[in-house]
Design an enzyme around this catalytic site. Structure first.
Site, PDB file in Angstrom:
ATOM      1  N   ALA A 258       3.308  -0.575   4.853  1.00 61.16           N
ATOM      2  CA  ALA A 258       2.911  -1.068   6.212  1.00 61.16           C
ATOM      3  C   ALA A 258       2.281  -2.452   6.516  1.00 61.16           C
ATOM      4  O   ALA A 258       2.711  -2.022   7.512  1.00 61.16           O
ATOM      5  CB  ALA A 258       1.454  -0.215   5.886  1.00 61.16           C
TER       6      ALA A 258
ATOM      7  N   PRO B  19       1.011  -1.265   0.081  1.00 56.64           N
ATOM      8  CA  PRO B  19      -0.196   0.120   0.132  1.00 56.64           C
ATOM      9  C   PRO B  19       0.629   1.701  -0.069  1.00 56.64           C
ATOM     10  O   PRO B  19       1.932   1.022   0.347  1.00 56.64           O
ATOM     11  CB  PRO B  19      -0.918   0.376   1.733  1.00 56.64           C
ATOM     12  CG  PRO B  19      -0.278  -0.691   2.004  1.00 56.64           C
ATOM     13  CD  PRO B  19       0.312  -1.949   0.641  1.00 56.64           C
ATOM     14  N   ASN B  20       0.134   2.668  -0.492  1.00 59.08           N
ATOM     15  CA  ASN B  20       0.714   3.798  -1.125  1.00 59.08           C
ATOM     16  C   ASN B  20       2.050   4.196  -1.773  1.00 59.08           C
ATOM     17  O   ASN B  20       2.453   4.206  -1.624  1.00 59.08           O
ATOM     18  CB  ASN B  20       0.684   4.225   0.348  1.00 59.08           C
ATOM     19  CG  ASN B  20      -0.062   4.299   0.943  1.00 59.08           C
ATOM     20  OD1 ASN B  20      -1.851   4.791   1.051  1.00 59.08           O
ATOM     21  ND2 ASN B  20      -0.197   3.843   2.587  1.00 59.08           N
TER      22      ASN B  20
ATOM     23  N   TYR C 189      11.038   8.989   1.286  1.00 56.19           N
ATOM     24  CA  TYR C 189      11.136   7.201   0.129  1.00 56.19           C
ATOM     25  C   TYR C 189      11.702   7.960  -1.525  1.00 56.19           C
ATOM     26  O   TYR C 189      11.639   7.157  -1.908  1.00 56.19           O
ATOM     27  CB  TYR C 189       9.525   7.397  -0.299  1.00 56.19           C
ATOM     28  CG  TYR C 189       9.054   6.408   0.836  1.00 56.19           C
ATOM     29  CD1 TYR C 189       9.317   5.729   1.249  1.00 56.19           C
ATOM     30  CD2 TYR C 189       8.066   7.061   1.915  1.00 56.19           C
ATOM     31  CE1 TYR C 189       8.788   5.314   2.664  1.00 56.19           C
ATOM     32  CE2 TYR C 189       7.630   7.188   2.646  1.00 56.19           C
ATOM     33  CZ  TYR C 189       8.248   5.235   3.242  1.00 56.19           C
ATOM     34  OH  TYR C 189       7.597   5.128   4.676  1.00 56.19           O
TER      35      TYR C 189
ATOM     36  N   ARG D 146       4.635  11.095  -2.601  1.00 51.41           N
ATOM     37  CA  ARG D 146       4.615  10.901  -0.592  1.00 51.41           C
ATOM     38  C   ARG D 146       6.013  10.788   0.033  1.00 51.41           C
ATOM     39  O   ARG D 146       7.334   9.740  -0.391  1.00 51.41           O
ATOM     40  CB  ARG D 146       3.889   8.939  -0.620  1.00 51.41           C
ATOM     41  CG  ARG D 146       4.036   8.883   0.170  1.00 51.41           C
ATOM     42  CD  ARG D 146       4.034   7.344   0.065  1.00 51.41           C
ATOM     43  NE  ARG D 146       4.104   6.598   1.704  1.00 51.41           N
ATOM     44  CZ  ARG D 146       4.118   4.844   2.340  1.00 51.41           C
ATOM     45  NH1 ARG D 146       5.071   4.462   1.139  1.00 51.41           N
ATOM     46  NH2 ARG D 146       3.916   4.864   2.740  1.00 51.41           N
TER      47      ARG D 146
ATOM     48  N   HIS E 171      12.047  -2.719   1.482  1.00 46.32           N
ATOM     49  CA  HIS E 171      12.281  -1.164   1.948  1.00 46.32           C
ATOM     50  C   HIS E 171      13.180  -0.482   1.791  1.00 46.32           C
ATOM     51  O   HIS E 171      14.564   0.095   1.203  1.00 46.32           O
ATOM     52  CB  HIS E 171      11.855  -1.295   3.729  1.00 46.32           C
ATOM     53  CG  HIS E 171      11.158  -2.558   4.000  1.00 46.32           C
ATOM     54  ND1 HIS E 171       9.828  -2.368   4.370  1.00 46.32           N
ATOM     55  CD2 HIS E 171      11.062  -3.266   5.010  1.00 46.32           C
ATOM     56  CE1 HIS E 171       9.860  -3.417   5.100  1.00 46.32           C
ATOM     57  NE2 HIS E 171      10.657  -4.476   5.390  1.00 46.32           N
ATOM     58  N   LEU E 172      12.619   1.320   0.963  1.00 46.32           N
ATOM     59  CA  LEU E 172      13.290   2.252   0.943  1.00 46.32           C
ATOM     60  C   LEU E 172      14.483   2.387   1.722  1.00 46.32           C
ATOM     61  O   LEU E 172      15.234   3.084   1.740  1.00 46.32           O
ATOM     62  CB  LEU E 172      12.790   3.156  -0.053  1.00 46.32           C
ATOM     63  CG  LEU E 172      11.578   2.864  -1.308  1.00 46.32           C
ATOM     64  CD1 LEU E 172      10.473   3.073  -1.286  1.00 46.32           C
ATOM     65  CD2 LEU E 172      13.083   2.490  -2.316  1.00 46.32           C
TER      66      LEU E 172
ATOM     67  N   ARG F 283      14.016   4.482  12.058  1.00 47.93           N
ATOM     68  CA  ARG F 283      12.224   5.038  12.477  1.00 47.93           C
ATOM     69  C   ARG F 283      11.525   5.067  13.261  1.00 47.93           C
ATOM     70  O   ARG F 283      11.818   4.514  14.679  1.00 47.93           O
ATOM     71  CB  ARG F 283      11.568   4.791  11.104  1.00 47.93           C
ATOM     72  CG  ARG F 283      12.448   5.050   9.693  1.00 47.93           C
ATOM     73  CD  ARG F 283      12.122   4.915   8.258  1.00 47.93           C
ATOM     74  NE  ARG F 283      10.585   6.136   8.429  1.00 47.93           N
ATOM     75  CZ  ARG F 283       9.518   5.671   7.580  1.00 47.93           C
ATOM     76  NH1 ARG F 283       9.409   4.969   6.432  1.00 47.93           N
ATOM     77  NH2 ARG F 283       8.392   6.677   7.682  1.00 47.93           N
TER      78      ARG F 283
ATOM     79  N   GLU G 196      12.763  -9.461   1.837  1.00 44.21           N
ATOM     80  CA  GLU G 196      11.941  -8.024   2.100  1.00 44.21           C
ATOM     81  C   GLU G 196      12.359  -7.214   1.851  1.00 44.21           C
ATOM     82  O   GLU G 196      14.181  -7.029   2.335  1.00 44.21           O
ATOM     83  CB  GLU G 196      12.305  -8.564   3.887  1.00 44.21           C
ATOM     84  CG  GLU G 196      11.713  -7.464   4.459  1.00 44.21           C
ATOM     85  CD  GLU G 196      11.193  -7.507   6.122  1.00 44.21           C
ATOM     86  OE1 GLU G 196      11.251  -8.521   6.719  1.00 44.21           O
ATOM     87  OE2 GLU G 196      10.517  -6.618   6.376  1.00 44.21           O
TER      88      GLU G 196
ATOM     89  N   ASN H 181       8.392  -5.496  -1.046  1.00 43.12           N
ATOM     90  CA  ASN H 181       7.804  -4.300  -0.684  1.00 43.12           C
ATOM     91  C   ASN H 181       7.215  -4.606   0.611  1.00 43.12           C
ATOM     92  O   ASN H 181       5.570  -4.019  -0.333  1.00 43.12           O
ATOM     93  CB  ASN H 181       8.368  -3.169  -1.075  1.00 43.12           C
ATOM     94  CG  ASN H 181       8.762  -1.997   0.193  1.00 43.12           C
ATOM     95  OD1 ASN H 181       8.110  -1.892   1.333  1.00 43.12           O
ATOM     96  ND2 ASN H 181       8.942  -0.537  -0.473  1.00 43.12           N
TER      97      ASN H 181
HETATM   98  C1  DQA Z   1       8.350   1.018   4.159  1.00 43.24           C
HETATM   99  C2  DQA Z   1       8.753   1.588   5.075  1.00 43.24           C
HETATM  100  C3  DQA Z   1       7.375   1.244   5.751  1.00 43.24           C
HETATM  101  O1  DQA Z   1       6.810   1.422   7.243  1.00 43.24           O
HETATM  102  C4  DQA Z   1       5.715   1.985   5.425  1.00 43.24           C
HETATM  103  O2  DQA Z   1       4.942   1.715   5.626  1.00 43.24           O
HETATM  104  C5  DQA Z   1       6.204   1.623   3.202  1.00 43.24           C
HETATM  105  C6  DQA Z   1       7.523   1.959   2.964  1.00 43.24           C
HETATM  106  C7  DQA Z   1       9.790   1.456   2.974  1.00 43.24           C
HETATM  107  O3  DQA Z   1      10.153   1.090   1.609  1.00 43.24           O
HETATM  108  O4  DQA Z   1      10.541   1.919   3.738  1.00 43.24           O
HETATM  109  O5  DQA Z   1       4.801   2.694   3.371  1.00 43.24           O
HETATM  110  O6  DQA Z   1       8.454  -0.295   3.133  1.00 43.24           O
END
Ligand code: DQA
Length: 146
Positions: free
Chosen positions: A76, A9-10, A22, A17, A99-100, A106, A97, A73
């Site tokens: 959330a 998501p997102n 990011y 965003r 993440h950016l 964080r 797994e 990725n």
């Molecule tokens: C994320 C980190 C997550 O905590 C966050 O909810 C995201 C992006 C990242 O790629 O850094 O949406 O997965």
């Protein structure tokens, strides 16, 4: 060799965003750089995004027999989804797994990943390069499972 890139998501909003967290690249920019490197490595790539937990679960389930490695990725859902964790465990396809951002630098709620224990590894904190590093790691994982 086929790698399935799944984005949660997102991540469709990348570029607009929270760019200070990011980056300014869109998901389409990231996909283009992954596809370029994948063609050098002779890896076939499928690249998808969904805001829906169930759709991500369906894609993981249907990956069985279709893909050698999943790069995920989960955004959330990383921090909340037992359903995605169980899907990864169920299909036994090596899953990386990513993440950016560096989730450990964080908020406290981001520092826990429910999916990490069922993944073969994690890449976190390298911006869009996390995707390219995961592509390299996929080749390594696929070779070492044979
Ligand atoms: C994320 C980190 C997550 O905590 C966050 O909810 C995201 C992006 C990242 O790629 O850094 O949406 O997965």
């Amino acid at each position: 060799m086929k790698v399935l890139f799944l984005n949660g998501p997102n991540l469709n909003l990348l570029g607009q965003r929270e760019p200070e967290v990011y980056g300014r690249e869109t998901l389409a920019d990231i996909e283009a750089s992954v596809r370029k490197r994948a063609s050098d490595l002779k890896v076939k790539v499928d690249f998808r995004q969904s805001n829906l937990e169930g759709e991500l679960v369906d894609w993981i389930q249907h990956a069985r027999g279709q893909f050698d490695v999943i790069v995920l990725n989960a955004a959330a859902y990383t921090h909340t989804s037992v359903a995605i964790r169980d899907a990864i465990a169920a299909v036994s396809i090596p899953t990386i797994e990513i993440h950016l951002s560096n989730i450990y630098a964080r908020e406290k709620f981001r520092q826990r990943s429910l999916i990490a224990p069922v993944c073969c590894g994690q890449i976190s904190g390298f911006g869009q390069k996390s995707y390219l590093l995961a592509l390299e790691a996929s080749v390594y994982v696929n070779v070492s499972k044979k």
